[in-house]
Scaffold this motif. Structure first.
Motif, PDB file in Angstrom:
ATOM      1  N   CYS A  23       0.832  -1.209   0.000  1.00  0.00           N
ATOM      2  CA  CYS A  23       0.000   0.000   0.000  1.00  0.00           C
ATOM      3  C   CYS A  23       0.862   1.252   0.000  1.00  0.00           C
ATOM      4  O   CYS A  23       0.556   2.244  -0.682  1.00  0.00           O
ATOM      5  CB  CYS A  23      -0.914   0.016   1.228  1.00  0.00           C
ATOM      6  SG  CYS A  23      -2.289  -1.107   1.034  1.00  0.00           S
ATOM      7  N   ARG A  27       0.687   3.885  -3.048  1.00  0.00           N
ATOM      8  CA  ARG A  27       0.346   5.288  -2.778  1.00  0.00           C
ATOM      9  C   ARG A  27       1.438   6.204  -3.320  1.00  0.00           C
ATOM     10  O   ARG A  27       1.176   7.239  -3.918  1.00  0.00           O
ATOM     11  CB  ARG A  27       0.166   5.500  -1.264  1.00  0.00           C
ATOM     12  CG  ARG A  27      -0.063   6.913  -0.848  1.00  0.00           C
ATOM     13  CD  ARG A  27      -1.337   7.468  -1.432  1.00  0.00           C
ATOM     14  NE  ARG A  27      -2.519   7.075  -0.691  1.00  0.00           N
ATOM     15  CZ  ARG A  27      -3.763   7.255  -1.143  1.00  0.00           C
ATOM     16  NH1 ARG A  27      -3.981   7.798  -2.321  1.00  0.00           N
ATOM     17  NH2 ARG A  27      -4.781   6.877  -0.417  1.00  0.00           N
ATOM     18  N   PHE A  33      -4.846   3.517  -3.154  1.00  0.00           N
ATOM     19  CA  PHE A  33      -4.869   2.727  -1.924  1.00  0.00           C
ATOM     20  C   PHE A  33      -5.797   1.536  -2.121  1.00  0.00           C
ATOM     21  O   PHE A  33      -6.906   1.691  -2.634  1.00  0.00           O
ATOM     22  CB  PHE A  33      -5.367   3.564  -0.737  1.00  0.00           C
ATOM     23  CG  PHE A  33      -5.463   2.778   0.537  1.00  0.00           C
ATOM     24  CD1 PHE A  33      -4.328   2.428   1.246  1.00  0.00           C
ATOM     25  CD2 PHE A  33      -6.707   2.357   1.020  1.00  0.00           C
ATOM     26  CE1 PHE A  33      -4.407   1.671   2.414  1.00  0.00           C
ATOM     27  CE2 PHE A  33      -6.800   1.609   2.182  1.00  0.00           C
ATOM     28  CZ  PHE A  33      -5.649   1.277   2.887  1.00  0.00           C
ATOM     29  N   SER A  35      -7.818  -1.449  -0.237  1.00  0.00           N
ATOM     30  CA  SER A  35      -8.201  -1.842   1.125  1.00  0.00           C
ATOM     31  C   SER A  35      -8.083  -3.349   1.347  1.00  0.00           C
ATOM     32  O   SER A  35      -8.072  -3.822   2.478  1.00  0.00           O
ATOM     33  CB  SER A  35      -9.614  -1.358   1.442  1.00  0.00           C
ATOM     34  OG  SER A  35     -10.465  -1.793   0.427  1.00  0.00           O
ATOM     35  N   GLY A 152      -0.026   4.267   3.967  1.00  0.00           N
ATOM     36  CA  GLY A 152      -0.464   3.979   2.608  1.00  0.00           C
ATOM     37  C   GLY A 152      -1.751   4.726   2.284  1.00  0.00           C
ATOM     38  O   GLY A 152      -2.158   4.805   1.136  1.00  0.00           O
ATOM     39  N   THR A 153      -2.417   5.256   3.301  1.00  0.00           N
ATOM     40  CA  THR A 153      -3.679   5.940   3.046  1.00  0.00           C
ATOM     41  C   THR A 153      -3.471   7.424   2.767  1.00  0.00           C
ATOM     42  O   THR A 153      -4.392   8.099   2.348  1.00  0.00           O
ATOM     43  CB  THR A 153      -4.649   5.811   4.244  1.00  0.00           C
ATOM     44  OG1 THR A 153      -4.008   6.349   5.394  1.00  0.00           O
ATOM     45  CG2 THR A 153      -5.011   4.356   4.500  1.00  0.00           C
ATOM     46  N   GLN A 155      -1.172  10.294   0.816  1.00  0.00           N
ATOM     47  CA  GLN A 155      -0.130  10.498  -0.180  1.00  0.00           C
ATOM     48  C   GLN A 155       1.064  11.256   0.399  1.00  0.00           C
ATOM     49  O   GLN A 155       2.208  10.885   0.183  1.00  0.00           O
ATOM     50  CB  GLN A 155      -0.683  11.257  -1.385  1.00  0.00           C
ATOM     51  CG  GLN A 155       0.318  11.282  -2.530  1.00  0.00           C
ATOM     52  CD  GLN A 155      -0.121  12.202  -3.648  1.00  0.00           C
ATOM     53  OE1 GLN A 155      -0.976  13.038  -3.453  1.00  0.00           O
ATOM     54  NE2 GLN A 155       0.472  12.027  -4.806  1.00  0.00           N
ATOM     55  N   SER A 158       3.344   9.061   2.524  1.00  0.00           N
ATOM     56  CA  SER A 158       4.160   8.094   1.780  1.00  0.00           C
ATOM     57  C   SER A 158       5.290   8.821   1.062  1.00  0.00           C
ATOM     58  O   SER A 158       6.410   8.342   0.981  1.00  0.00           O
ATOM     59  CB  SER A 158       3.305   7.307   0.780  1.00  0.00           C
ATOM     60  OG  SER A 158       2.902   8.123  -0.290  1.00  0.00           O
TER      61      SER A 158
END
Ligand SMILES: Nc1nc2c(ncn2[C@@H]2O[C@H](COP(=O)(O)OP(=O)(O)OP(=O)(O)O)[C@@H](O)[C@H]2O)c(=O)[nH]1
Length: 208
Positions: A23, A27, A33, A35, A152-153, A155, A158
């Motif tokens: 993830c 990202r 992303f 799930s 990972g959720t 941007q 990451s």
């Protein structure tokens, strides 16, 4: 044909299965992303090319399977990486405790002093804390590398971690940390292995 990049960095993501390595990579490279958890089989990679003061830097990131059964394969990639990220899930004490095991695996094939640690979690931007709630998890575990929180959720999170690269600059042919705020310094690798330096010199204020 125009050269596609001037410098290549090979980075590796390692850590327990399910901590969010894939993830984080998706990202970073595609701003996506997923799930669902589809375990990586062996090793996969993605690339992203960024421009830093006119220098095209290609970042090739290898995403490894966290499952034990693939470790003979994944260990073969350790030596070729110029930077290795240790990833754990900030909500999983177990994945955090296993970080030392990942460090010793890397130690078996080379130097572990250039490893940045990453905590994956859903709330980037808060203080850097381990799953026990205490700040600076890497120091508690006596890990040699800086520690950073990522996700990972998100941007930005990451990019902040995987683009620690942008905080580096070339001086006299050596890649070094650029001088920034102390927060920025803590995010950069301390002693990334040497890669061929571009012919021109990178300036300290890099843009991405
Ligand atoms: N809330 C939250 N969930 C995440 C985050 N990153 C990953 N996940 C979830 O965690 C699960 C596992 O993520 P992956 O990226 O597939 O894990 P992995 O470390 O690559 O796993 P292996 O390939 O088995 O080694 C998925 O269901 C993701 O949606 C995050 O930052 N926040």
């Amino acid at each position: 044909m125009a050269k596609q990049y001037d410098v290549l960095f090979r980075l590796l993501l390692i850590g327990d299965s399910g901590v969010g390595k894939t993830c984080l990579l998706c990202r970073f490279t595609d701003n996506e992303f997923h799930s669902s958890h589809i375990s990586t089989i062996g090793v996969d990679f993605k690339m992203k090319t960024i421009e830093v003061d006119g220098i095209k830097v290609r970042i090739q990131i290898w995403d490894t399977a966290g499952q034990e059964r693939y470790q003979t394969i994944t260990k073969q990639y350790y030596r070729r990486a110029q930077g290795i990220f240790l990833v754990y899930d900030i909500s999983s004490e177990r994945s955090y405790q296993h970080i030392m095991k990942w460090v010793s695996d890397v130690d078996e094939v080379g130097d572990a002093t250039s490893l940045p640690g990453c905590g994956e979690g859903a709330s980037p931007g808060k203080a850097r804390r381990g799953p026990d709630g205490k700040a600076n998890a890497s120091r508690k575990l006596c890990l040699p590398q800086p520690w950073m929180k990522t996700s990972g959720t998100h941007q930005k999170a990451s990019r902040r971690s995987l683009l620690g690269i942008r905080l580096m600059r070339s001086r006299n042919g050596r890649w070094e940390e650029s001088k920034g705020s102390s927060w920025r310094r803590s995010m950069a690798w301390t002693s990334m292995k040497q890669v061929p330096a571009p012919t021109s010199t990178l300036k300290s204020h890099s843009r991405v």
